[in-house]
Scaffold this motif. Structure first.
Motif, PDB file in Angstrom:
ATOM      1  N   MET A 148      92.803  18.978  46.570  1.00  0.00           N
ATOM      2  CA  MET A 148      92.722  17.600  46.072  1.00  0.00           C
ATOM      3  C   MET A 148      92.351  18.616  44.500  1.00  0.00           C
ATOM      4  N   LYS A 187      96.318  18.250  43.881  1.00  0.00           N
ATOM      5  CA  LYS A 187      96.180  16.845  43.409  1.00  0.00           C
ATOM      6  C   LYS A 187      96.158  16.911  41.435  1.00  0.00           C
ATOM      7  N   ARG A 188      94.933  17.706  41.539  1.00  0.00           N
ATOM      8  CA  ARG A 188      94.330  16.859  39.951  1.00  0.00           C
ATOM      9  C   ARG A 188      94.889  17.707  39.194  1.00  0.00           C
ATOM     10  N   LEU A 233      98.375  16.294  38.599  1.00  0.00           N
ATOM     11  CA  LEU A 233      97.506  14.880  37.864  1.00  0.00           C
ATOM     12  C   LEU A 233      97.202  15.069  36.149  1.00  0.00           C
ATOM     13  N   TYR A 234      97.237  15.609  35.558  1.00  0.00           N
ATOM     14  CA  TYR A 234      96.364  15.872  34.299  1.00  0.00           C
ATOM     15  C   TYR A 234      97.513  16.488  33.468  1.00  0.00           C
ATOM     16  N   LYS A 241     100.375  16.630  34.466  1.00  0.00           N
ATOM     17  CA  LYS A 241     101.280  15.464  33.745  1.00  0.00           C
ATOM     18  C   LYS A 241     100.682  13.579  32.546  1.00  0.00           C
ATOM     19  N   TYR A 242      99.820  13.576  33.178  1.00  0.00           N
ATOM     20  CA  TYR A 242      98.691  11.926  32.624  1.00  0.00           C
ATOM     21  C   TYR A 242      98.274  12.834  30.572  1.00  0.00           C
ATOM     22  N   LEU A 243      97.609  14.568  30.755  1.00  0.00           N
ATOM     23  CA  LEU A 243      96.900  13.957  29.701  1.00  0.00           C
ATOM     24  C   LEU A 243      98.381  14.510  28.442  1.00  0.00           C
ATOM     25  N   VAL A 299      98.517  10.945  26.804  1.00  0.00           N
ATOM     26  CA  VAL A 299      97.767  10.762  26.294  1.00  0.00           C
ATOM     27  C   VAL A 299      97.939  10.825  24.993  1.00  0.00           C
ATOM     28  N   MET A 307      92.173  21.548  27.738  1.00  0.00           N
ATOM     29  CA  MET A 307      90.912  20.596  28.880  1.00  0.00           C
ATOM     30  C   MET A 307      91.835  20.984  30.279  1.00  0.00           C
ATOM     31  N   GLU A 341      89.645  22.980  32.942  1.00  0.00           N
ATOM     32  CA  GLU A 341      88.381  22.324  33.022  1.00  0.00           C
ATOM     33  C   GLU A 341      88.330  21.129  34.217  1.00  0.00           C
ATOM     34  N   ALA A 342      89.675  20.263  33.705  1.00  0.00           N
ATOM     35  CA  ALA A 342      89.882  19.196  34.908  1.00  0.00           C
ATOM     36  C   ALA A 342      89.187  19.651  35.466  1.00  0.00           C
ATOM     37  N   ILE A 359      86.317  20.001  37.116  1.00  0.00           N
ATOM     38  CA  ILE A 359      85.322  18.758  38.023  1.00  0.00           C
ATOM     39  C   ILE A 359      85.432  18.452  39.903  1.00  0.00           C
ATOM     40  N   GLU A 410      84.580  11.915  41.538  1.00  0.00           N
ATOM     41  CA  GLU A 410      83.496  11.865  41.063  1.00  0.00           C
ATOM     42  C   GLU A 410      83.722  10.486  42.209  1.00  0.00           C
ATOM     43  N   THR A 411      84.946  10.090  42.768  1.00  0.00           N
ATOM     44  CA  THR A 411      84.982   8.482  43.317  1.00  0.00           C
ATOM     45  C   THR A 411      84.702   9.384  44.558  1.00  0.00           C
ATOM     46  N   PHE A 416      86.681  14.153  27.262  1.00  0.00           N
ATOM     47  CA  PHE A 416      87.807  13.754  27.561  1.00  0.00           C
ATOM     48  C   PHE A 416      87.299  11.826  27.326  1.00  0.00           C
ATOM     49  N   MET A 422      89.798  11.188  38.137  1.00  0.00           N
ATOM     50  CA  MET A 422      91.098  11.711  38.339  1.00  0.00           C
ATOM     51  C   MET A 422      91.993  10.470  39.442  1.00  0.00           C
TER      52      MET A 422
END
Lengths: 612, 368
Positions: free
Chosen positions: A567, A570-571, A574-575, A577-579, A582, A601, A604-605, A608, A611-612, B40, B76
C-alpha cells in the motif's frame, strides 16, 4: 453333485498374471508409471530402513527410439541401500508374495509386491529377463539374470556372476512395454514431487528423450525411523483376532516321524531307545529345558502311555479339554480309540494351556499395544467375559462379540505413533524453500492422532510468492512420503483446502500459493485401489483442517504486513504520478508561471494512513 | 400578447465568459496556494445522489440539497479523480480562452495527451458533470457540447463570438431549414428581434410545416425544434430568449405523457440537471396537445402501452404534478388510456394545426 471340471490350485504368480489390472498394470501408460513407482519406492524404503541417505537413480531408455509408442523400454533403478543377500535375490525378485515388509509400521509400500509385479509384467510383454545387481558388503557384487516361472511361482536363474565393487546397493533393470509419450508427464511429476517430500534424498532421472532431471539432497539428516509395533485394539477385526489366536496357541500336535525325531533330540535319545516309563522319567528331569511343543507331545504320551514305536503308529484326532477326552486313530488296528485324561496331573494343565490358549487378559496385554492389566480387566468386564477366559475356547459368536467390544471400549489409550515416520517440520520447510524459493513459508507437524485404531500424523506446509507462479492454490498431496498425483477430485485434503475462505486470511484472487500436505499412517484410508486419493475420515479431516487453519493464520499475518508495504509503495507511486499533474494544471489555471513547490508533500503523502 | 418577463440582470455571453474565467482562476489559485503551503487540496463536490435532489418550490425546479462530498488529495483513492477534475478545469479554461468548442467524446480523447487517464467515456462524462456541479455552470459554458442538435428559425439577429466570426451578424430567418443550435449559437450575443413569442415544438416535421406556413410571420414568433426532449443548449437558448429578449415561451408537444413532461422539463428542469440553475424557463406555457384536447378536437388516437401508463403513475408522485392543469391532464390521460400525436391534426387538413388549433390555444394561453 458332480462336476467334470478340474480344480487346480493356482500359484500367486499365476493369480497376479491373470489379475494384473488390480496391481496397476492395465495398459502400457499406466504400467510404465506403476513400475517406476514400485522400484523407486522400494529403493527409498530400503535406504530408510537402514538409515542410509538415499541416492536413487532412475533411467528409462527406449529399446528402439524410432518405434512409435507403445514400445519396449528398459527401466533401471539403482540405489545405495543395503542391498539384498545373494541367496535371497532370486526369491525376492522371482517370487510373488516374498517380502520383508510384513509388519505394522509405516512404509511406502506394503509387502514389496509391486516390484515383482513389474518384473512379471515386463516378462509378459517383452519376454526378457530381469537383471539384478546387489552388494551388501560394498566389496562383492552379485549379478543375476532371472526369469519367473509363472506357473510354479519360482525364479529361474539364467546367469549368476560376481564382481568387485566399492559400494553397497541394489540395481534392477527390466524391459517392459510402455508408453512414455503418454506417461512421461506423470512420471516427471512423480519424480519431482517425490524429491519434494524426500529432501534427504538425491533423486535423478534420465528420460528416454535424453533429458536429465537432478534433485540433490537438501538436508543431510534422516527423519527418525519407525518401529514395528503390535496392533491397536481399535484396528483389528474378527479375522485378525482369529489369526492372532492361532499364533498364540499350539494346534493339536502331529506325531509324525519328524516330530518324534525332535522329541528324541530334545530328550537326548537319538541313539537310545527307552521304554515308556524311562522316557517319562527323563522328560520330567529335563522338563525346564524342553520347548513348548515337545512338552505337549510328552503330555499326550503321558495319557497314551505309549513309547515312540507305538506313538509312530497313531494319529491324534481330538483333544477335548473340557470333557477330558483324547481321541486317536490306531493305524495298526485301523480303529479309533478314546481315552480319559486325568485332570489332576501337570500334563493335563500343560495341554489345557496350549490347546485353550492364553487367558483373555494375557492375550490383550501381550498381543496389543498400550493395553495394561487394569485396562484388560476393565475391558473383560465391559465385554462380559471372565478375565481368565481362555481365548482358544471362544466360539465364533464370542469372537464376534470380542471384536465388537474392542471397537466400542472407550478407554483404550490412543495408538502408539512410534510406528510412524513423519518427515518433520524442519526438513519439510527446507525442502519447500529449495523448491519454491517463496516469499513466505510456514510448516506444522500436528501431534499423533488415530482413526479406527490406526495412528496417523498430519504434516503441512504453506508457501506464498517467490518462484510460485500466480494462478491459484496448488496442492501437493503426499501419503507416507508417496506423492498422490491423480484422482484429485474426491480427496479429503482438497476438500479441506476448498472449504477454506481465503478472503478471511487476506488472500485474494488467484494467489501464488502452494500447500504441501503429508499424511503418515500405518494404514492410509485410500478411496480406490489406485492409491491416489484419501477418503474423508472425520479424524483425518479434522487434523488437516486444524493444520491448514494454523498455517492460514500465519499467512494472514504475513499478508497484512505485506499489504501495508505494498500500500505504501502504491501510495508513493500514485502521488508521484498525480501530484505533478495537479501542480501543472493549477499553475496554468491560476495564471502563474512557476509551479508550486509540492515535492515535500510527496514524502508526507506516503506516511498518511490509508483513509478508506 | 407581451407579458412582462421577470428579467434577471441581463448577462451577455462575454460577461458570462469573463465570470467563468474568473471562477476557474479562483479555483486554480486556491489549489496553487494549498500546494505552496504543503496542504493537500480538495474540491467540494455537491452530491448528486437521489437523496440529495430536492424540489425547490421557490425556484420551481429541482435543485441539489446541502449534501456535499469532499474530494481530497489526502485520500489516495480520490487522488485520481481529483486530478481528472483538475485537468478538466484546466482544459475547459483553455477551451474558453481560445474560444474553441469540443464534444464529450473529444474530452475523453483529449485527456490522453496529458497522462490523465479515463477508463472510458462514461467516466469522463461523469467528471464533466462533477465540474458543472462544482462551478454551477453548464458544460456548454465550458465549451463542451453534446452531439445532440436542435434547430431554431425566426426573425432573430445574432452576433457571433466564435473565432473567425467575431462581430459577424446573422438573421435566423435567412435559412428555411432553420439554424442548428450548436456551439456558435450557444455562445452568440442576441442582438435584435421583431418576434413577440417563442414557440417550442417537439417534432422536426411540424417545425418544417410551421416554417412553410409562415407561422413566424403570422404569429410574430421564433420557432424552436426541440427534437424530442430538449437538449440543454436548446433550453439555455429558450431561457435567454425569455430573459434577455423578454419573449414569452410556449410549447407544443404530442398529446401523451412524454409530451407533457417535455414541456415540464423546459419549464422547470430535470433531476439530472439539478446541479444547474440556468436552464429553466419557469414562465413557459404548455399549449398542448392536452389530454382534454383529444376529445375536444376529436383527434385520432392510439392506445397507450403499459410503459406509458407506468410513466403517468410515476409522474403523479412528482411534486410538480400535484396541482393545476399538469395534474388534471395526467388524470385525463390515465382515464382515456389513449394518446394523440401532433400529426393527428392532419386528419382535418395539413394546415388545420396552424390555422385553427394554434390560434385557439394561443388565445387560451393568455389566461393560463
Amino acid at each position: 453333485m458332480s462336476s467334470k471340471g478340474t480344480f487346480d490350485q493356482i500359484s500367486p504368480s499365476e493369480f497376479f498374471y491373470r489379475n494384473r489390472d488390480l496391481a496397476g498394470f492395465s495398459n502400457p501408460t499406466r504400467s510404465l508409471y506403476t513400475a517406476v513407482r514400485e522400484f523407486v519406492e522400494n529403493a527409498l524404503d530400503a535406504c530408510d530402513q537402514q538409515g542410509i541417505l538415499p541416492d536413487v537413480h532412475l533411467s528409462i531408455k527406449a529399446v528402439d527410439p524410432e518405434k512409435p509408442d507403445p514400445k519396449p523400454y528398459i527401466l533401471s533403478v539403482k540405489d545405495n541401500g543395503p542391498g539384498i543377500e545373494s541367496k535371497h535375490v532370486p526369491l525376492a525378485f522371482g517370487t510373488v508374495l516374498y517380502g520383508s515388509k510384513f509388519g505394522l509400521k509405516q512404509a511406502r509400500g506394503m509387502f514389496g509386491l509391486g516390484a515383482t509385479m513389474a518384473i512379471l509384467y515386463g516378462q509378459i510383454t517383452t519376454n526378457k529377463p530381469v537383471f539384478v545387481k546387489s552388494s551388501t558388503d560394498g566389496k562383492i557384487q552379485d549379478e543375476f539374470e532371472l526369469i519367473l516361472d509363472i506357473q510354479k511361482n519360482k525364479p529361474i536363474v539364467l546367469k549368476h556372476e560376481t564382481q568387485d565393487t566399492s559400494k553397497t546397493g541394489l540395481s534392477i533393470s527390466i524391459c517392459l512395454e510402455g508408453d512414455y509419450a503418454k506417461a512421461g508427464a506423470k512420471i516427471r511429476d512423480y519424480v519431482y514431487q517425490t524429491s519434494l517430500i524426500t529432501p534427504y534424498a538425491t533423486v535423478t532421472f534420465d528420460d528416454p528423450k535424453g533429458e536429465k532431471f537432478r534433485y540433490t539432497k537438501i538436508v543431510r539428516s534422516m527423519p527418525p525411523a519407525p518401529t514395528i509395533i503390535s496392533p491397536h485394539p481399535y484396528g483389528v477385526d474378527v479375522e485378525t483376532i482369529k489369526r492372532m489366536i492361532g499364533d498364540s496357541k499350539f494346534s493339536i500336535p502331529t506325531v509324525d516321524n519328524n516330530t518324534i525325531e525332535k522329541v528324541k533330540t530334545e530328550l537326548g535319545l537319538r541313539k537310545k531307545d527307552l521304554n515308556y516309563t524311562e522316557i517319562m522319567e527323563r522328560a520330567k528331569r529335563r522338563w525346564s529345558s524342553l520347548s513348548r511343543n515337545i512338552r505337549v507331545v510328552i503330555a499326550v504320551m503321558s495319557f497314551l502311555k505309549m513309547d515312540f514305536a507305538k506313538l509312530s503308529k497313531i494319529r491324534i484326532d481330538d483333544i477335548d479339554v473340557s470333557r477330558k477326552k483324547l481321541t486317536y486313530w490306531d493305524f495298526g488296528e485301523s480303529k479309533s480309540f478314546t481315552i480319559d485324561m486325568d485332570p489332576e496331573t501337570d500334563y493335563y494343565k500343560q495341554l489345557t494351556n496350549t490347546v485353550q490358549g492364553e487367558t483373555l487378559v494375557s492375550f490383550l496385554t501381550k498381543r496389543f499395544q498400550r493395553v495394561g492389566r487394569t485396562t484388560a480387566e476393565k475391558f473383560a468386564d465391559f465385554a462380559g467375559f471372565k478375565p481368565e477366559k481362555r481365548i482358544g475356547t471362544m466360539t465364533n459368536e464370542e469372537l464376534v462379540k470380542l471384536s465388537d467390544s474392542l471397537q466400542k471400549f472407550p478407554t483404550f489409550l490412543s495408538p502408539d505413533p512410534s510406528c510412524l515416520a513423519p518427515l518433520g517440520a524442519e526438513p519439510l520447510e527446507k525442502g519447500m524453500k529449495a523448491f519454491f524459493n517463496p516469499d513466505f513459508i510456514s510448516v506444522i507437524q500436528r501431534g499423533a492422532s488415530a482413526y479406527s485404531g490406526f495412528p496417523f500424523v498430519v504434516e503441512m506446509g504453506i508457501a506464498y510468492g517467490g518462484d510460485i507462479p500466480p494462478g491459484g492454490t496448488k496442492v501437493y498431496r503426499f501419503a507416507n512420503r508417496i506423492p498422490l498425483l491423480y484422482d484429485e477430485g474426491s480427496d479429503v485434503v482438497l476438500k479441506v483446502v476448498e472449504e477454506i475462505d481465503w478472503s478471511r486470511y487476506k488472500v485474494k484472487g488467484d494467489p501464488p500459493l502452494v500447500i504441501v500436505s503429508h499424511i503418515c499412517s500405518t494404514r492410509i484410508p485410500y478411496k480406490t485401489v489406485g492409491k491416489e486419493n484419501v477418503a474423508d475420515r472425520p479424524e483425518i479431516e479434522r487434523e488437516l483442517r486444524l493444520a491448514l487453519q494454523f498455517l492460514s493464520r500465519k499467512l494472514a499475518s504475513y499478508m497484512s504486513k505485506r499489504g501495508l508495504a505494498e500500500m505504501e509503495k502504491k501510495r508513493a507511486n500514485l502521488y508521484l504520478k498525480y501530484l505533478p499533474l495537479v501542480a501543472q494544471f493549477c499553475t496554468e489555471l491560476a495564471g502563474k508561471q512557476k509551479e508550486p513547490d509540492y515535492k515535500k508533500m510527496l514524502k508526507e503523502a506516503v506516511s498518511i494512513e490509508a483513509e478508506t | 400578447m407581451k407579458p412582462k418577463p421577470k428579467t434577471p440582470p441581463k448577462k451577455s455571453t462575454e460577461e458570462r465568459r469573463k465570470s467563468l474565467a474568473q471562477l476557474l482562476k479562483n479555483k486554480g489559485t486556491e489549489i496553487y496556494e494549498d500546494l505552496e503551503k504543503g496542504k493537500f487540496p480538495s474540491f467540494s463536490v455537491p452530491s448528486r445522489s437521489v437523496s440529495n435532489i430536492v424540489y425547490d418550490t421557490k425556484l420551481r425546479q429541482y435543485v441539489l440539497g446541502s449534501s456535499v462530498s469532499l474530494r481530497s488529495t489526502r485520500n489516495m483513492s480520490q487522488l485520481r479523480s481529483f486530478t481528472q477534475l483538475m485537468w478538466l478545469a484546466f482544459f475547459a479554461n483553455r477551451l474558453v480562452n481560445e474560444k474553441k468548442s469540443s464534444t464529450l467524446r473529444d474530452i475523453y480523447y483529449s485527456s490522453q495527451a496529458f497522462a490523465v487517464d479515463f477508463e472510458d467515456q462514461p467516466e469522463s462524462d461523469n467528471i464533466i458533470v462533477d465540474l458543472e456541479a462544482v462551478l454551477t455552470r453548464p458544460r456548454e459554458d465550458l465549451h463542451i457540447f453534446p452531439e445532440e442538435r436542435s434547430s431554431v428559425f425566426g426573425d432573430l439577429t445574432i452576433e457571433y463570438t466564435v473565432p473567425g466570426y467575431e462581430g459577424k451578424r446573422s438573421n435566423l430567418s435567412d435559412h428555411p431549414d432553420g439554424y442548428l443550435i450548436g456551439p456558435s449559437l450557444s455562445s452568440c450575443e442576441l442582438v435584435d428581434t421583431s418576434a413577440e413569442l417563442v414557440i417550442a415544438i417537439e417534432k422536426g416535421g411540424l417545425f418544417t410545416r410551421f416554417v412553410e406556413e409562415k407561422v413566424d410571420k403570422k404569429f410574430k414568433a421564433i420557432i424552436v425544434d426541440t427534437a424530442g426532449q430538449a437538449p440543454r443548449s436548446t433550453r439555455y437558448l429558450l431561457k435567454r430568449l425569455h430573459d434577455e429578449m423578454g419573449l414569452p415561451v410556449v410549447i407544443l408537444t404530442d398529446g401523451d405523457v412524454y409530451g407533457e413532461h417535455i414541456a415540464m422539463v423546459i419549464k422547470s428542469g430535470s433531476a439530472n440537471a439539478a446541479h444547474l440553475r440556468e436552464l429553466t424557463v419557469p414562465d413557459a406555457k404548455w399549449l398542448g396537445v392536452w389530454a382534454s384536447d383529444i376529445e375536444k378536437y376529436k383527434l385520432p388516437t392510439i392506445p397507450m402501452t403499459e410503459s406509458d401508463i407506468k410513466r403517468i403513475t410515476d409522474l403523479q408522485k412528482d411534486p410538480r404534478y400535484q396541482e393545476g392543469n399538469w395534474k388534471k391532464q395526467l388524470e385525463i390521460f390515465l382515464k382515456l388510456k389513449r394518446k394523440a400525436e401532433l400529426e393527428a391534426f392532419s386528419k382535418y387538413g395539413l394546415t388545420n394545426i396552424t390555422d385553427k388549433y394554434l390560434p385557439e390555444k394561443l388565445e387560451l394561453a393568455k389566461s393560463l
